[in-house]
Scaffold this active site. Sequence first.
Site, PDB file in Angstrom:
ATOM      1  N   ASP A  21     -22.361  -6.400 -32.955  1.00 41.46           N
ATOM      2  CA  ASP A  21     -22.955  -7.562 -33.615  1.00 41.46           C
ATOM      3  C   ASP A  21     -24.274  -7.873 -32.895  1.00 41.46           C
ATOM      4  O   ASP A  21     -24.722  -7.094 -32.037  1.00 41.46           O
ATOM      5  CB  ASP A  21     -21.976  -8.749 -33.650  1.00 41.46           C
ATOM      6  CG  ASP A  21     -21.713  -9.375 -32.277  1.00 41.46           C
ATOM      7  OD1 ASP A  21     -22.238  -8.854 -31.266  1.00 41.46           O
ATOM      8  OD2 ASP A  21     -20.990 -10.387 -32.220  1.00 41.46           O
ATOM      9  N   CYS A  52     -19.508  -6.502 -28.770  1.00 46.41           N
ATOM     10  CA  CYS A  52     -19.917  -7.849 -29.168  1.00 46.41           C
ATOM     11  C   CYS A  52     -20.153  -8.625 -27.878  1.00 46.41           C
ATOM     12  O   CYS A  52     -20.284  -8.010 -26.809  1.00 46.41           O
ATOM     13  CB  CYS A  52     -18.905  -8.499 -30.116  1.00 46.41           C
ATOM     14  SG  CYS A  52     -17.309  -8.943 -29.403  1.00 46.41           S
ATOM     15  N   THR A  81     -18.213 -10.644 -26.017  1.00 46.97           N
ATOM     16  CA  THR A  81     -17.119 -10.463 -25.053  1.00 46.97           C
ATOM     17  C   THR A  81     -16.370  -9.153 -25.253  1.00 46.97           C
ATOM     18  O   THR A  81     -15.578  -8.762 -24.388  1.00 46.97           O
ATOM     19  CB  THR A  81     -16.081 -11.591 -25.223  1.00 46.97           C
ATOM     20  OG1 THR A  81     -15.603 -11.527 -26.583  1.00 46.97           O
ATOM     21  CG2 THR A  81     -16.683 -12.958 -24.944  1.00 46.97           C
ATOM     22  N   HIS A  98      -3.465   6.949 -21.126  1.00 45.42           N
ATOM     23  CA  HIS A  98      -2.175   6.372 -21.518  1.00 45.42           C
ATOM     24  C   HIS A  98      -2.111   5.952 -22.986  1.00 45.42           C
ATOM     25  O   HIS A  98      -1.037   5.994 -23.583  1.00 45.42           O
ATOM     26  CB  HIS A  98      -1.868   5.134 -20.661  1.00 45.42           C
ATOM     27  CG  HIS A  98      -1.524   5.475 -19.242  1.00 45.42           C
ATOM     28  ND1 HIS A  98      -0.845   4.604 -18.420  1.00 45.42           N
ATOM     29  CD2 HIS A  98      -1.777   6.589 -18.507  1.00 45.42           C
ATOM     30  CE1 HIS A  98      -0.682   5.173 -17.231  1.00 45.42           C
ATOM     31  NE2 HIS A  98      -1.254   6.371 -17.249  1.00 45.42           N
ATOM     32  N   HIS A 138       3.591   9.311 -22.829  1.00 52.17           N
ATOM     33  CA  HIS A 138       2.683   8.394 -23.524  1.00 52.17           C
ATOM     34  C   HIS A 138       2.613   8.689 -25.025  1.00 52.17           C
ATOM     35  O   HIS A 138       2.291   7.816 -25.818  1.00 52.17           O
ATOM     36  CB  HIS A 138       1.290   8.464 -22.911  1.00 52.17           C
ATOM     37  CG  HIS A 138       1.293   8.173 -21.438  1.00 52.17           C
ATOM     38  ND1 HIS A 138       1.631   6.938 -20.930  1.00 52.17           N
ATOM     39  CD2 HIS A 138       1.046   8.972 -20.373  1.00 52.17           C
ATOM     40  CE1 HIS A 138       1.571   6.976 -19.602  1.00 52.17           C
ATOM     41  NE2 HIS A 138       1.224   8.204 -19.238  1.00 52.17           N
TER      42      HIS A 138
END
Length: 145
Positions: free
Chosen positions: A11, A69, A71, A102, A137
């Site tokens: 963004d 973005c 955060t 993982h 995994h």
Amino acid sequence: MTTQKIAIASDHAGFELKQSLIEELRGLGYEPVDLGTDNAMTSVDYPDFGAAMAKTIAGGTCEKGVLICGTGIGISIAANRHSGVRAALCHDETSARLSREHNDANVLALGARLVGDVVAKECLKTFLATPFAGDRHMRRVAKLG
Ligand code: RB5
């Protein structure tokens, strides 16, 4: 050998870091596929770019991608609402490595307001260079659906 394409989107808050990582991807020998946004001035909505990433991965153009973005939280939530996307929000090299080993993450999510350029580049390099560890995994990743 064909160059591996890596989708990348952000963004407005992630735009500057996206441009920097596009150059980094080229330097590492990848072909970046830029899904936008195209400037830092115009406010846009991160779910639109999470959706664009999911579409690109589902369409088979790119196996892996990078989302940014402010955060990394909003855009990773958005991307993970689409099946076939395993977006991992990473803040350091270790989380980037473990997200591949993982979780077989196929999208690296970064927060441009939380990590600097150097850490973001370390995350990117490690994310792209680390294979899935498979084994136990595999069963867990399969349960993600
Ligand atoms: C945009 O201001 C900001 O809310 C967005 O980039 C992101 O941080 C949301 O999770």
